[in-house]
Design a protein around this motif. Structure first.
Motif, PDB file in Angstrom:
ATOM      1  N   LYS A   2       0.822  -0.756  -0.183  1.00 26.77           N
ATOM      2  CA  LYS A   2       0.590   0.517   0.403  1.00 26.77           C
ATOM      3  C   LYS A   2       0.498   1.413   0.781  1.00 26.77           C
ATOM      4  O   LYS A   2       0.591   2.175   0.028  1.00 26.77           O
ATOM      5  CB  LYS A   2      -0.422   0.137   1.108  1.00 26.77           C
ATOM      6  N   ARG A   3       2.083   1.371   0.793  1.00 22.80           N
ATOM      7  CA  ARG A   3       3.292   2.521   0.879  1.00 22.80           C
ATOM      8  C   ARG A   3       4.255   2.305   0.288  1.00 22.80           C
ATOM      9  O   ARG A   3       4.722   1.229   1.449  1.00 22.80           O
ATOM     10  CB  ARG A   3       3.014   2.948   2.435  1.00 22.80           C
ATOM     11  N   VAL A   4       4.955   3.004  -0.551  1.00 23.04           N
ATOM     12  CA  VAL A   4       6.314   2.220  -0.885  1.00 23.04           C
ATOM     13  C   VAL A   4       7.603   3.672  -0.750  1.00 23.04           C
ATOM     14  O   VAL A   4       6.490   4.547  -1.085  1.00 23.04           O
ATOM     15  CB  VAL A   4       6.872   1.034  -1.750  1.00 23.04           C
ATOM     16  N   ILE A   5       8.720   3.427  -1.169  1.00 22.71           N
ATOM     17  CA  ILE A   5       9.861   4.209  -0.685  1.00 22.71           C
ATOM     18  C   ILE A   5      11.012   3.881  -1.548  1.00 22.71           C
ATOM     19  O   ILE A   5      10.472   2.180  -2.090  1.00 22.71           O
ATOM     20  CB  ILE A   5      10.356   4.440   0.514  1.00 22.71           C
ATOM     21  N   ILE A  18       7.327   3.803 -11.138  1.00 19.04           N
ATOM     22  CA  ILE A  18       6.052   4.325 -10.091  1.00 19.04           C
ATOM     23  C   ILE A  18       4.451   4.863 -10.614  1.00 19.04           C
ATOM     24  O   ILE A  18       3.413   4.490  -9.987  1.00 19.04           O
ATOM     25  CB  ILE A  18       6.521   5.929  -9.694  1.00 19.04           C
ATOM     26  N   GLN A  19       4.917   5.173 -12.216  1.00 20.96           N
ATOM     27  CA  GLN A  19       3.757   4.668 -12.787  1.00 20.96           C
ATOM     28  C   GLN A  19       3.166   3.431 -12.521  1.00 20.96           C
ATOM     29  O   GLN A  19       1.658   3.299 -13.022  1.00 20.96           O
ATOM     30  CB  GLN A  19       3.928   4.790 -14.388  1.00 20.96           C
ATOM     31  N   LYS A  20       3.880   1.968 -12.729  1.00 21.59           N
ATOM     32  CA  LYS A  20       3.601   1.170 -12.231  1.00 21.59           C
ATOM     33  C   LYS A  20       2.075   0.810 -11.163  1.00 21.59           C
ATOM     34  O   LYS A  20       1.295   0.378 -10.831  1.00 21.59           O
ATOM     35  CB  LYS A  20       3.888   0.015 -12.489  1.00 21.59           C
ATOM     36  N   LEU A  21       2.841   1.821  -9.946  1.00 19.58           N
ATOM     37  CA  LEU A  21       2.493   1.877  -8.538  1.00 19.58           C
ATOM     38  C   LEU A  21       1.313   2.715  -8.681  1.00 19.58           C
ATOM     39  O   LEU A  21       0.116   2.247  -8.076  1.00 19.58           O
ATOM     40  CB  LEU A  21       3.708   1.690  -7.527  1.00 19.58           C
ATOM     41  N   ILE A  22       1.327   3.777  -9.621  1.00 19.04           N
ATOM     42  CA  ILE A  22      -0.416   4.811  -9.088  1.00 19.04           C
ATOM     43  C   ILE A  22      -1.029   3.595  -9.682  1.00 19.04           C
ATOM     44  O   ILE A  22      -2.394   3.590  -9.205  1.00 19.04           O
ATOM     45  CB  ILE A  22       0.293   5.515  -9.641  1.00 19.04           C
ATOM     46  N   SER A  23      -0.228   3.002 -11.197  1.00 16.54           N
ATOM     47  CA  SER A  23      -1.994   2.369 -11.565  1.00 16.54           C
ATOM     48  C   SER A  23      -2.625   1.042 -10.743  1.00 16.54           C
ATOM     49  O   SER A  23      -3.823   0.253 -10.440  1.00 16.54           O
ATOM     50  CB  SER A  23      -1.529   1.155 -12.702  1.00 16.54           C
ATOM     51  N   GLU A  27       0.678   4.000  -2.823  1.00 19.37           N
ATOM     52  CA  GLU A  27       1.325   5.484  -2.291  1.00 19.37           C
ATOM     53  C   GLU A  27       3.180   5.022  -2.581  1.00 19.37           C
ATOM     54  O   GLU A  27       3.592   3.979  -2.136  1.00 19.37           O
ATOM     55  CB  GLU A  27       0.887   5.879  -0.902  1.00 19.37           C
ATOM     56  N   VAL A  28       3.368   6.508  -3.364  1.00 22.32           N
ATOM     57  CA  VAL A  28       4.777   6.111  -3.745  1.00 22.32           C
ATOM     58  C   VAL A  28       5.643   7.259  -2.778  1.00 22.32           C
ATOM     59  O   VAL A  28       4.996   8.598  -2.788  1.00 22.32           O
ATOM     60  CB  VAL A  28       5.122   6.153  -4.678  1.00 22.32           C
ATOM     61  N   THR A  29       6.581   7.017  -2.823  1.00 21.69           N
ATOM     62  CA  THR A  29       7.428   8.408  -2.060  1.00 21.69           C
ATOM     63  C   THR A  29       8.758   8.362  -2.513  1.00 21.69           C
ATOM     64  O   THR A  29       9.551   6.898  -2.018  1.00 21.69           O
ATOM     65  CB  THR A  29       7.546   8.849  -0.189  1.00 21.69           C
ATOM     66  N   ALA A  30       8.631   9.293  -3.245  1.00 23.24           N
ATOM     67  CA  ALA A  30       9.952   9.185  -4.123  1.00 23.24           C
ATOM     68  C   ALA A  30      10.952  10.258  -3.497  1.00 23.24           C
ATOM     69  O   ALA A  30      10.665  11.453  -3.425  1.00 23.24           O
ATOM     70  CB  ALA A  30       9.660  10.111  -5.352  1.00 23.24           C
ATOM     71  N   VAL A  31      11.605   9.813  -3.204  1.00 22.48           N
ATOM     72  CA  VAL A  31      13.480  10.152  -2.606  1.00 22.48           C
ATOM     73  C   VAL A  31      14.814  11.194  -3.976  1.00 22.48           C
ATOM     74  O   VAL A  31      15.058   9.742  -4.025  1.00 22.48           O
ATOM     75  CB  VAL A  31      14.364   9.698  -2.073  1.00 22.48           C
ATOM     76  N   CYS A  32      14.631  12.248  -3.735  1.00 21.15           N
ATOM     77  CA  CYS A  32      15.346  12.462  -5.249  1.00 21.15           C
ATOM     78  C   CYS A  32      16.874  13.628  -4.447  1.00 21.15           C
ATOM     79  O   CYS A  32      16.206  13.952  -3.315  1.00 21.15           O
ATOM     80  CB  CYS A  32      14.484  13.982  -5.458  1.00 21.15           C
ATOM     81  N   HIS A  33      17.137  13.849  -5.516  1.00 17.82           N
ATOM     82  CA  HIS A  33      18.838  14.455  -5.154  1.00 17.82           C
ATOM     83  C   HIS A  33      17.588  15.736  -4.330  1.00 17.82           C
ATOM     84  O   HIS A  33      17.051  16.230  -5.147  1.00 17.82           O
ATOM     85  CB  HIS A  33      19.728  14.244  -5.992  1.00 17.82           C
TER      86      HIS A  33
END
Length: 305
Positions: A2-5, A18-23, A27-33
């Protein structure tokens, strides 16, 4: 799930996942520089939260996030191209960052840690690559990936977290780097330039980014702890055939410089994943042929580059 990082979410695999998980309504937390110019790539969705945090500061993530997570996908890695692959101090830091990611996964309640390893862990090997294939990395990048996988497995065991390590072969698709063989060839052909290659006799396994995302999603759902999964298509074709397919989907009359470039001293001539474990454990099979995937990639390139 249900929730991933996801760390390293702005590359071709991260965006496709991310596109697959949205489909799948995850819920996605995207950790960026911090200050990444590629943050704009991340799909806009109520399900996606973007957090700016450099790999060296991963330990601060728990203070930036709320609630519990289930799966931690660690794709973040500094130094993946060119001379940076043999920056030993830099590659060594990547091992530390991987262990930091495991610590954070534990603090956030994750039950599964999935790491992105590489074909570079094997070095040169004439045969299908599997978890049982001997590893003999020939550069700092491959050595660090191998070490990161082994050490994170032990740390996950100590933390009672399921550990899954992937060894990813050659991936192509939207958002890939412009220096890869596929993307540089697309760019040159669209610019009416003559791309130069080796003879293209290498037997190669290419997998479309959306198929890699499918494999990663399935591993998050069903992957077996402690296992190493090679991610590829499971079949090979001569590199020259892939190049011809790219050309035919852009300009059938374009000229190719096959044979213009000599093979390198450590040229890998055969690369193929044994995907038996992926098929048996999680039910994975590629959904795209190379021609289908390359058409989508070319269309994306025309619209975005």
């Amino acid at each position: 799930m249900k929730r991933v990082i996801i760390t390293g979410p702005t590359g071709t695999i991260g965006i496709a996942l991310i596109q697959k998980l949205i489909s799948e309504n995850i819920e996605v937390t995207a950790v960026c520089h911090v200050g990444s110019q590629r943050i704009s790539r991340i799909p806009l969705s109520p399900l996606v939260k973007i957090v700016e945090c450099s790999l060296s500061e991963l330990g601060t993530l728990p203070s930036l996030l709320n609630g519990q997570y289930e799966v931690f996908y660690h794709f973040g890695w500094d130094g993946t191209f060119g001379n940076s692959r043999n920056n030993m101090h830099g590659q060594n830091l990547n091992v530390k960052y991987t262990l930091d990611a495991v610590e954070v996964a534990s603090l956030l309640g994750c039950h599964t840690f999935i790491g992105a390893g590489s074909q570079a862990e094997y070095g040169r090997f004439e045969g299908k690559l599997s978890a049982q294939t001997p590893t003999n990395p020939e550069n700092g990048y491959g050595i660090a990936k191998l070490c990161a996988g082994q050490m994170s497995r032990i740390l996950c065991s100590q933390k009672n977290i399921k550990h899954i390590w992937t060894r990813i072969l050659s991936v192509y698709g939207p958002f890939d780097g412009d220096k890869t063989m596929v993307m540089s060839t697309i760019g040159k052909l669209l610019n009416h330039e003559r791309p130069e290659f080796t003879k293209g006799e290498q037997q190669w396994d290419y997998l479309f980014s959306e198929d890699v995302a499918l494999a990663m999603y399935l591993l998050g759902e069903k992957g077996i702890s402690g296992k190493i999964y090679c991610i590829g298509g499971g079949t090979v074709s001569p590199l020259s055939k892939y190049i011809e397919t790219i050309k035919d989907n852009i300009d059938k009359n374009a000229e190719l410089g096959l044979g213009d470039v000599p093979y390198g001293e450590k040229q890998v001539m055969y690369l193929c994943a044994d995907i038996t474990d992926l098929q048996e454990d999680v039910g994975f099979s590629p959904q795209f042929t190379f021609e289908e995937g390359i058409r989508k990639t070319i269309d994306w390139y025309k619209q975005n580059m």
